[in-house]
Design a protein around this motif. Structure first.
Motif, PDB file in Angstrom:
ATOM      1  N   ARG A 124       1.114  -1.223  -0.138  1.00 19.57           N
ATOM      2  CA  ARG A 124      -0.116   0.188   0.541  1.00 19.57           C
ATOM      3  C   ARG A 124       1.009   0.858   0.078  1.00 19.57           C
ATOM      4  N   GLN A 125       2.139   1.717   0.967  1.00 15.67           N
ATOM      5  CA  GLN A 125       2.745   2.879   0.373  1.00 15.67           C
ATOM      6  C   GLN A 125       3.775   2.659  -0.497  1.00 15.67           C
ATOM      7  N   ILE A 126       4.179   1.182  -0.806  1.00 16.00           N
ATOM      8  CA  ILE A 126       4.870   1.365  -2.416  1.00 16.00           C
ATOM      9  C   ILE A 126       4.028   1.724  -3.442  1.00 16.00           C
ATOM     10  N   LEU A 127       2.156   1.910  -3.334  1.00 17.22           N
ATOM     11  CA  LEU A 127       1.558   2.721  -3.894  1.00 17.22           C
ATOM     12  C   LEU A 127       1.261   3.915  -3.831  1.00 17.22           C
ATOM     13  N   MET A 159      -9.787   6.776   0.922  1.00 15.95           N
ATOM     14  CA  MET A 159      -7.962   7.774   1.948  1.00 15.95           C
ATOM     15  C   MET A 159      -8.198   5.956   2.883  1.00 15.95           C
ATOM     16  N   ASN A 160      -9.015   5.739   3.865  1.00 18.38           N
ATOM     17  CA  ASN A 160      -8.924   5.228   4.637  1.00 18.38           C
ATOM     18  C   ASN A 160      -8.262   3.734   4.580  1.00 18.38           C
ATOM     19  N   CYS A 161      -8.506   3.376   3.719  1.00 19.94           N
ATOM     20  CA  CYS A 161      -7.956   2.037   3.087  1.00 19.94           C
ATOM     21  C   CYS A 161      -6.725   1.907   2.624  1.00 19.94           C
ATOM     22  N   LEU A 162      -6.222   3.030   2.195  1.00 19.78           N
ATOM     23  CA  LEU A 162      -4.996   3.138   1.393  1.00 19.78           C
ATOM     24  C   LEU A 162      -4.261   4.172   2.431  1.00 19.78           C
ATOM     25  N   ASP A 163      -4.286   5.058   3.733  1.00 23.20           N
ATOM     26  CA  ASP A 163      -4.010   4.782   4.520  1.00 23.20           C
ATOM     27  C   ASP A 163      -3.367   6.573   3.787  1.00 23.20           C
ATOM     28  N   TYR A 164      -4.117   7.394   2.842  1.00 27.99           N
ATOM     29  CA  TYR A 164      -3.355   7.925   2.369  1.00 27.99           C
ATOM     30  C   TYR A 164      -4.326   9.504   2.812  1.00 27.99           C
TER      31      TYR A 164
END
Length: 493
Positions: A124-127, A159-164
């Protein structure tokens, strides 16, 4: 170029003695200036990508939005984040700036990384650090005036799912949320409450964002409390156990224990409504994430001791508490924990190894008398120090704010006697390796870190290959394995 430059300087007559004597050193080269540029010369100087476009075409190109939306919905694209970004890039490179395509692409990426996915936190962080994903978030901000109000819960959940945490876009989304409080349905209110709390932008502390020009937005503090109060006004629905349980846990993350509605505290009301939809043990065991939300709510209430503690415990029947307690370790918490370590946690772990700092990775913690632990610290050090890694984007320049999950975990850890240190990625990533090691040694001194030499000796890595030149290795073993424990027969003889 003149002929003299080529070494031709003839001063005598021409061969045969005919003609006047010419001084070839004074003859200049004749330059040719074309009066018309040919199409062949233009095509030879044009880039290949321009040759594929007819600049004289009078018919406008066909709208690409239906094609891009159809490709995003295809089976091979719907489950592949790289394909989703590829369709988005194709749409932009074709000159399209349709908000519908941006919304669909962003939401599709969010659903691919939802809590039930098989991707790790590092994936997820790489994305979210990829250039094309950040371009997608930037394009969403550029077309923010064209975003319909109905997509706000969807974007916040993504945004919640992506932690973004997209700080430039959040003020408009939160403003729309506040403006339509009375018109959202129960599902939307619950989703908004949990998403805002998970992003760490809930609660009563000041919430101000920085826009692209450096200006500050208005204060959105207390929005989760208003969402909870609106939920308390809605009639009880028979088919929304996930909504009531999710909203209750969102209030716990935002630390909105004391929010009151027309009938008193809102949190016990939400817990009671969720438990009414679980009449049997079978339905409780098949309720999925509702089990996690309810048990964590019960545990946090028991640790943080709010004013509504007794009301929350009475709202949950005792048999539900017992079933959740017995199923927690084997059937609930193992499925709810994020899979794999994130990128920042790996980097901090390498720093701990370089500085010879003893720490347990993802170790559970709780009260000493608890039968089971409900929380996992990022790194656990002695004496009772929890080191956490915050990878969420800041609210503005130099203003970090952890996620709601990390903030709740830190509060619980402090309540049970741990000292909590939070490392923010917005600062940590800009340090060199030596600076990271220096910061870690300084934190160790401030936290009162205790090193165990005996444990270091046990965990010290032993060289498995001889350190010598090739061909000169010794044939004799230089080490022997440690003796095993005595057997039961000889232990007491």
């Amino acid at each position: 170029m003149s002929l003299s430059r080529l070494g031709c300087r003839f001063r005598g007559p021409c061969r045969g003695g005919r003609g006047p004597r010419l001084r070839w050193s004074h003859v200049r080269a004749i330059t040719y200036t074309p009066t018309m540029v040919s199409m062949e010369a233009l095509r030879a100087r044009q880039p290949k990508e321009l040759l594929q476009t007819d600049v004289f075409r009078t018919v406008p190109p066909e709208d690409l939005t239906p094609t891009d939306l159809a490709d995003l919905a295809s089976a091979e694209v719907a489950t592949n984040p790289a394909k989703v970004l590829e369709i988005y890039r194709r749409h932009v490179m074709s000159g399209g700036m349709d908000a519908t395509v941006f919304i669909r692409a962003f939401a599709q990426l969010g659903f691919l990384f939802d809590p039930n996915c098989f991707f790790s936190a590092a994936d997820r962080q790489i994305l979210t650090r990829h250039k094309h994903f950040r371009c997608l978030a930037h394009d969403l901000w550029k077309v923010r005036e064209d975003l319909p109000d109905a997509v706000v819960p969807l974007l916040l959940y993504s945004m919640n799912c992506l932690d973004y945490r997209c700080a430039p876009l959040l003020p408009q989304l939160l403003e729309v949320t506040r403006r339509h409080l009375a018109t959202w349905r129960v599902e939307a209110l619950s989703l908004l409450l949990h998403s805002i709390a998970s992003l760490g932008i809930g609660g009563t502390s000041p919430l101000i964002f920085d826009d692209a020009a450096g200006h500050r937005s208005g204060d959105f503090a207390g929005l989760t409390a208003k969402l909870a109060q609106e939920l308390a006004l809605r009639p009880f629905e028979e088919d929304s156990v996930q909504d009531w349980a999710r909203a209750a846990f969102g209030m716990v993350m935002a630390e909105d224990y004391d929010v009151e509605g027309p009938e008193g505290h809102v949190l016990p009301l939400l817990v009671a409504r969720a438990c009414e939809l679980l009449p049997t043990k079978t339905e409780l065991e098949n309720s999925g994430w509702a089990q996690f939300f309810l048990y964590q709510t019960l545990y946090c209430v028991d640790v943080e001791k709010p004013a509504c503690e007794e009301a929350v415990k009475r709202a949950m029947p005792m048999w539900i508490q017992e079933v959740l307690h017995h199923r927690w370790l084997d059937h609930i918490v193992l499925l709810a924990q994020p899979q794999g370590a994130d990128e920042m946690q790996r980097d901090v772990d390498r720093c701990l190894q370089r500085t010879n700092t003893q720490a347990l990775l993802n170790c559970s913690f709780g009260r000493e008398w608890d039968e089971q632990h409900c929380w996992f610290a990022g790194f656990l050090m002695e004496p009772k120090v929890a080191l956490e890694c915050d990878s969420m984007l800041p609210l503005g320049m130099g203003r970090p704010r952890p996620s709601g999950w990390l903030a709740l975990k830190s509060r619980v850890a402090r309540k049970v006697g741990f000292r909590v240190v939070t490392l923010h990625d917005c600062f940590w990533r800009h340090l060199t390796e030596d600076q990271k090691d220096e910061q870690m040694l300084r934190m160790r001194a401030q936290m009162g870190y205790q090193h165990d030499p005996g444990l270091e000796k046990i965990q010290k890595k032993i060289r498995q290959t001889p350190h010598t030149y090739k061909g000169l290795e010794t044939k004799r073993k230089e080490w022997t394995p440690q003796p095993g424990p005595p057997s039961d027969d000889t232990a007491f003889t």
